[in-house]
Every structure is written in C-alpha cells, then in structure tokens.
Scaffold this motif. Structure first.
Motif, PDB file in Angstrom:
ATOM      1  N   ARG A  85       0.826  -1.215   0.000  1.00 44.48           N
ATOM      2  CA  ARG A  85       0.000   0.000   0.000  1.00 44.48           C
ATOM      3  C   ARG A  85       0.864   1.271   0.000  1.00 44.48           C
ATOM      4  N   SER A  86       2.054   1.172  -0.590  1.00 40.38           N
ATOM      5  CA  SER A  86       2.979   2.314  -0.542  1.00 40.38           C
ATOM      6  C   SER A  86       2.410   3.529  -1.265  1.00 40.38           C
ATOM      7  N   PHE A  87       1.543   3.314  -2.287  1.00 39.90           N
ATOM      8  CA  PHE A  87       1.012   4.469  -3.014  1.00 39.90           C
ATOM      9  C   PHE A  87       0.015   5.284  -2.199  1.00 39.90           C
ATOM     10  N   LEU A  88      -0.396   4.755  -1.050  1.00 35.33           N
ATOM     11  CA  LEU A  88      -1.333   5.504  -0.215  1.00 35.33           C
ATOM     12  C   LEU A  88      -0.646   6.575   0.618  1.00 35.33           C
ATOM     13  N   ARG A  89       0.671   6.681   0.512  1.00 38.62           N
ATOM     14  CA  ARG A  89       1.405   7.776   1.156  1.00 38.62           C
ATOM     15  C   ARG A  89       1.369   9.040   0.295  1.00 38.62           C
ATOM     16  N   MET A  90       0.981   8.873  -0.973  1.00 36.62           N
ATOM     17  CA  MET A  90       1.067   9.973  -1.924  1.00 36.62           C
ATOM     18  C   MET A  90      -0.202  10.806  -1.944  1.00 36.62           C
ATOM     19  N   GLN A  91      -0.043  12.055  -2.355  1.00 39.89           N
ATOM     20  CA  GLN A  91      -1.172  12.961  -2.575  1.00 39.89           C
ATOM     21  C   GLN A  91      -0.964  13.631  -3.933  1.00 39.89           C
ATOM     22  N   ILE A  97      -4.620   5.324 -13.586  1.00 39.86           N
ATOM     23  CA  ILE A  97      -4.717   3.932 -13.123  1.00 39.86           C
ATOM     24  C   ILE A  97      -4.957   3.088 -14.365  1.00 39.86           C
ATOM     25  N   THR A  98      -3.974   2.278 -14.721  1.00 43.93           N
ATOM     26  CA  THR A  98      -4.040   1.524 -15.971  1.00 43.93           C
ATOM     27  C   THR A  98      -5.049   0.383 -15.903  1.00 43.93           C
ATOM     28  N   ASN A  99      -5.017  -0.392 -14.840  1.00 44.39           N
ATOM     29  CA  ASN A  99      -5.859  -1.578 -14.682  1.00 44.39           C
ATOM     30  C   ASN A  99      -5.724  -2.059 -13.239  1.00 44.39           C
ATOM     31  N   VAL A 100      -6.631  -2.911 -12.824  1.00 42.76           N
ATOM     32  CA  VAL A 100      -6.595  -3.462 -11.475  1.00 42.76           C
ATOM     33  C   VAL A 100      -6.912  -4.950 -11.564  1.00 42.76           C
ATOM     34  N   LEU A 111      -8.831 -10.158  -3.908  1.00 41.09           N
ATOM     35  CA  LEU A 111      -9.029  -9.077  -4.862  1.00 41.09           C
ATOM     36  C   LEU A 111      -9.802  -7.917  -4.255  1.00 41.09           C
ATOM     37  N   ASP A 112     -10.724  -8.197  -3.344  1.00 39.72           N
ATOM     38  CA  ASP A 112     -11.490  -7.118  -2.707  1.00 39.72           C
ATOM     39  C   ASP A 112     -10.563  -6.140  -1.991  1.00 39.72           C
ATOM     40  N   ALA A 113      -9.538  -6.656  -1.330  1.00 36.27           N
ATOM     41  CA  ALA A 113      -8.600  -5.788  -0.625  1.00 36.27           C
ATOM     42  C   ALA A 113      -7.804  -4.931  -1.615  1.00 36.27           C
ATOM     43  N   ILE A 114      -7.504  -5.493  -2.787  1.00 37.71           N
ATOM     44  CA  ILE A 114      -6.799  -4.730  -3.818  1.00 37.71           C
ATOM     45  C   ILE A 114      -7.695  -3.609  -4.336  1.00 37.71           C
ATOM     46  N   HIS A 115      -8.961  -3.932  -4.605  1.00 40.44           N
ATOM     47  CA  HIS A 115      -9.909  -2.905  -5.045  1.00 40.44           C
ATOM     48  C   HIS A 115     -10.006  -1.785  -4.020  1.00 40.44           C
ATOM     49  N   GLU A 116     -10.057  -2.144  -2.760  1.00 40.59           N
ATOM     50  CA  GLU A 116     -10.166  -1.157  -1.692  1.00 40.59           C
ATOM     51  C   GLU A 116      -8.942  -0.237  -1.673  1.00 40.59           C
ATOM     52  N   ALA A 117      -7.756  -0.820  -1.872  1.00 42.16           N
ATOM     53  CA  ALA A 117      -6.532  -0.018  -1.863  1.00 42.16           C
ATOM     54  C   ALA A 117      -6.508   0.957  -3.035  1.00 42.16           C
ATOM     55  N   VAL A 137     -10.832  -0.618 -15.353  1.00 31.01           N
ATOM     56  CA  VAL A 137     -10.703  -0.310 -13.924  1.00 31.01           C
ATOM     57  C   VAL A 137     -12.084  -0.398 -13.269  1.00 31.01           C
ATOM     58  N   PRO A 138     -12.219  -1.101 -12.143  1.00 28.93           N
ATOM     59  CA  PRO A 138     -13.529  -1.292 -11.520  1.00 28.93           C
ATOM     60  C   PRO A 138     -14.220   0.018 -11.131  1.00 28.93           C
ATOM     61  N   GLU A 139     -15.539   0.003 -11.205  1.00 24.11           N
ATOM     62  CA  GLU A 139     -16.336   1.186 -10.875  1.00 24.11           C
ATOM     63  C   GLU A 139     -16.090   1.662  -9.450  1.00 24.11           C
ATOM     64  N   VAL A 140     -15.852   0.723  -8.528  1.00 19.81           N
ATOM     65  CA  VAL A 140     -15.669   1.106  -7.123  1.00 19.81           C
ATOM     66  C   VAL A 140     -14.465   2.022  -6.973  1.00 19.81           C
ATOM     67  N   VAL A 141     -13.475   1.882  -7.826  1.00 20.79           N
ATOM     68  CA  VAL A 141     -12.305   2.767  -7.790  1.00 20.79           C
ATOM     69  C   VAL A 141     -12.692   4.165  -8.232  1.00 20.79           C
ATOM     70  N   GLU A 142     -13.406   4.262  -9.351  1.00 16.05           N
ATOM     71  CA  GLU A 142     -13.822   5.571  -9.861  1.00 16.05           C
ATOM     72  C   GLU A 142     -14.746   6.288  -8.888  1.00 16.05           C
ATOM     73  N   GLN A 143     -15.647   5.543  -8.274  1.00 14.74           N
ATOM     74  CA  GLN A 143     -16.616   6.152  -7.367  1.00 14.74           C
ATOM     75  C   GLN A 143     -15.963   6.778  -6.139  1.00 14.74           C
ATOM     76  N   SER A 144     -14.737   6.376  -5.835  1.00 12.00           N
ATOM     77  CA  SER A 144     -14.049   6.901  -4.659  1.00 12.00           C
ATOM     78  C   SER A 144     -13.317   8.207  -4.944  1.00 12.00           C
ATOM     79  N   ALA A 145     -13.175   8.563  -6.212  1.00 11.74           N
ATOM     80  CA  ALA A 145     -12.429   9.773  -6.573  1.00 11.74           C
ATOM     81  C   ALA A 145     -13.240  11.021  -6.252  1.00 11.74           C
ATOM     82  N   GLY A 146     -12.529  12.032  -5.769  1.00 12.80           N
ATOM     83  CA  GLY A 146     -13.179  13.311  -5.490  1.00 12.80           C
ATOM     84  C   GLY A 146     -12.831  14.368  -6.515  1.00 12.80           C
ATOM     85  N   CYS A 147     -12.194  13.952  -7.615  1.00  7.02           N
ATOM     86  CA  CYS A 147     -11.758  14.876  -8.656  1.00  7.02           C
ATOM     87  C   CYS A 147     -12.435  14.513  -9.979  1.00  7.02           C
TER      88      CYS A 147
END
Length: 381
Positions: A85-91, A97-100, A111-117, A137-147
């Motif tokens: 989860r090293s990318f979660l240190r970044m802002q 995001i190419t693919n998941v 896989l659920d944990a990967i989607h969550e990350a 890229v799964p919809e759950v990833v896009e739905q989490s974006a605030g941009c």
C-alpha cells in the motif's frame, strides 16, 4: 542509525515528495512503468511543461536512468506501486490507473482488498486534479475519486488507424481536444492504452493551464512517438545466427500473455521459444493454470528456477517443476532449466534456424543476456 540519521521507507519518501512537488502518478497492476515514462515524454513535448522530472521503477531504455530531478514548476512523474500500500502515502495532483487485477496476494489476501486499496488511492488525488482510468478499472475505484475523472472508452476515445510490425498508429479524442495522429515506436496493443492514458493526463494538464490545445496536442504526440521503451520492457537483445531475442519483465499471467501476443505480431511466422523465470513461489502457486493459458502457442518453454523474492513470507508455494508438469499436461513442450545460466544453455540448445527467443521474468534472468548471445555466436562460428 548509529549516527542518529533518520531512516525512512521508500513509501515515506514518496509521501514527502508529493508534498514538495506537483506529483503526477501512474498506478495499476500492469503497465505503470511504461505509462510513467510515456507521461514524462508527453510533458516534454509542450514548451511550458518541459522540465518535469521522473521517479520510475524501471530505467528509461535510452537514457538508462530511473530518476530525473524536476525543474521549473516542480512537476514530478512518479510510478505509484500498490505493494505494501505504498502508493497511499502519496497525494498526487493528477494520476493514471491503468488496470486493477489480482496480484501481490501474498500481501493483500484477496481481490477485494486490492480494489479497496486502489479506491483509497483514487480518493487521494487532489480535488482540483484529474484521474484518468483504463477501460477495465472497476467502478468502485472511480466512485471513490473526489476529482474530475476520465475513462478510456468514455471521455477518452481511441481510433486505431494502422498497425505495422506490431506497432500502432491511432487517433485520440478527449473533452475539448483531439490528437488526429499518434504513432508509437513501442509494440503491442496494450501500449496503445498505456499511451492513451498518458496523453490524456498530459492534455488535461495543458487544458488546466489554459494552453492552446491544438499546439499542445501536436507536441505531446510528437514527443511520445520518440519513446522507444523502458529497460526490460520488450527490450531487444539483438539477433544472433537467425535467432531474434527479446527480454521482458513480464511476471504476471496477463503480462506473459500480452507479451507473447506482441512477439507474434512483431516477429510473424517465427516459432517463439520462451525462457520464463517465475517470480515468487506464492505467485507461481496461485496462478499455475493462468500461466499455462498465457503460454499457449509457444514452440517450447524452458522454466528456470523460481526467483524467490519474499520467500520467507510465502505460505502457499509452488516450484518450477510444478509449472512444467502443468504445461506438458496441456500439450505445451516444456522443460525445467534450473539456474538462469543452465536455463540459458537449455534454451540455446533448442534454437534452430530463423526463430525467436522470448526471455521473461522480473528476477535476475536479465543477467543471462551475454551468456546466451555467446552460446549462439559460438554455435554459428
């Protein structure tokens, strides 16, 4: 530590860098190294965006470096790795995001944990920034974006125009901009998507800077056309005695499959012999059947000993002979080669006439290059 110096993990450094510079990040299970360098090239194509730096997991094929300090505005292209989860240190100010897909299951578990990350990563992109997503890229990833979010196949559209020797020319359209012709120097249909994502993020940045999008589009397209690949990504090792050799970092079944497909397109009609070094015993165990499917159509497969990265934490494990047995059962000629050096000799012994040798793996298999070339040259002497 004895001298009282602060010791930080690489992930912590990435977090620090994202506070100091305007970071544009490239994440995904596959393609993030190439997409990072493509984004770097695209930015260099626009005068007011030149000076971007880069920090990438793989070396640039021509520059032979993996880090370039940013100049000017302080824009830094960073490869964002999901392991630990090293990318979660970044802002980041913007991201790709190419693919998941399922990978690093020794760490994530499922896989659920990967989607969550990845969803959490998407949420960390600046609200004033832009997130560009691959088509799968799964919809759950896009739905989490605030941009603002663009997706390939929706806001960003690719039109394939030509294919020659496995290398593509295509048009690319996005919200308010159009690149009528992009020509790639790197092979593979997967690189069309990598390039499209990088170009879209570069154009999104040009749009936010209020630049002339026609001029910017010409610049990014011309610049990305000069990119000839990252080291260890479909990297040519030359031709000796009629044997054309290519090395690739592929170590996940999806990567193995698309690399083999690219080899068929760039070296049509040639039988393709594969030397594969599995990476991690746990990955080999989890994806045994997937590796067999990915290697379908190979003329012969030599499987080197597993590169045992993180072997001390591998609970589930399989070895090279396990993969060889599955390949043979599926009707694919295969043999266990042993060490990288022994595997190189085994591979060379079966290479006859005009054929291709594809050397795959993310471990130390790239160290056989000179030995393999020497064996082939001696045979021709």
């Amino acid at each position: 530590r004895r001298r009282g110096l602060q010791v930080l993990k690489y992930a912590e450094i990435l977090g620090w860098l994202s506070q100091r510079y305007r970071v544009l990040a490239a994440a995904g299970t596959h393609g993030k190294t190439t997409s990072s360098w493509m984004l770097y090239h695209a930015l260099q194509g626009v005068e007011s965006m030149r000076g971007a730096g880069a920090l990438v997991g793989g070396m640039h094929g021509d520059l032979r470096v993996n880090a370039i300090p940013p100049q000017g505005e302080g824009v830094l292209v960073v490869e964002a790795c999901e392991y630990d989860r090293s990318f979660l240190r970044m802002q980041p100010r913007g991201a790709i995001i190419t693919n998941v897909e399922a990978d690093h299951l020794d760490y994530y578990g499922d896989l659920d944990a990967i989607h969550e990350a990845f969803a959490c990563f998407a949420s960390r992109v600046s609200t004033e920034g832009l997130l560009v997503l691959g088509s799968q890229v799964p919809e759950v990833v896009e739905q989490s974006a605030g941009c603002e979010t663009w997706r390939l196949g929706r806001e960003v559209q690719v039109e394939i125009q030509n294919k020659r020797g496995g290398r593509y020319t295509f048009g690319l359209k996005g919200p308010g901009w159009n690149l009528p012709r992009v020509r790639l120097a790197v092979p593979g249909s997967f690189n069309v998507e990598n390039a499209a994502l990088a170009l879209a993020l570069a154009m999104g940045r040009a749009q936010r800077k209020g630049l002339d999008l026609r001029v910017a589009g010409e610049g990014v397209a011309d610049s990305i056309a000069s990119f000839r690949g990252a080291a260890r990504r479909f990297e040519s090792w030359g031709t000796v005695g009629g044997v054309e050799m290519v090395h690739d970092y592929a170590h996940h079944p999806t990567e193995v499959r698309v690399t083999l497909e690219a080899a068929r397109r760039t070296m049509p009609g040639k039988p393709i012999h594969v030397l594969f070094q599995p990476h991690q015993h746990s990955r080999t165990a989890r994806f045994l059947n997937d590796f067999v499917d990915a290697l379908q159509g190979a003329a012969r497969v030599v499987v080197a000993d597993v590169y045992g990265a993180r072997a001390h934490i591998d609970v589930q494990a399989a070895g090279s002979q396990d993969l060889v047995d599955r390949l043979i059962a599926a009707g694919i000629p295969a043999v266990h080669g042993g060490s990288p050096a022994q595997s190189a000799s085994t591979l060379a012994a079966g290479l006859q006439g005009a054929c291709a040798a594809l050397i795959l793996g993310a471990g130390d298999i790239d160290g056989i290059q000179h030995e393999l070339r020497s064996e082939l040259a001696l045979r021709c002497a």
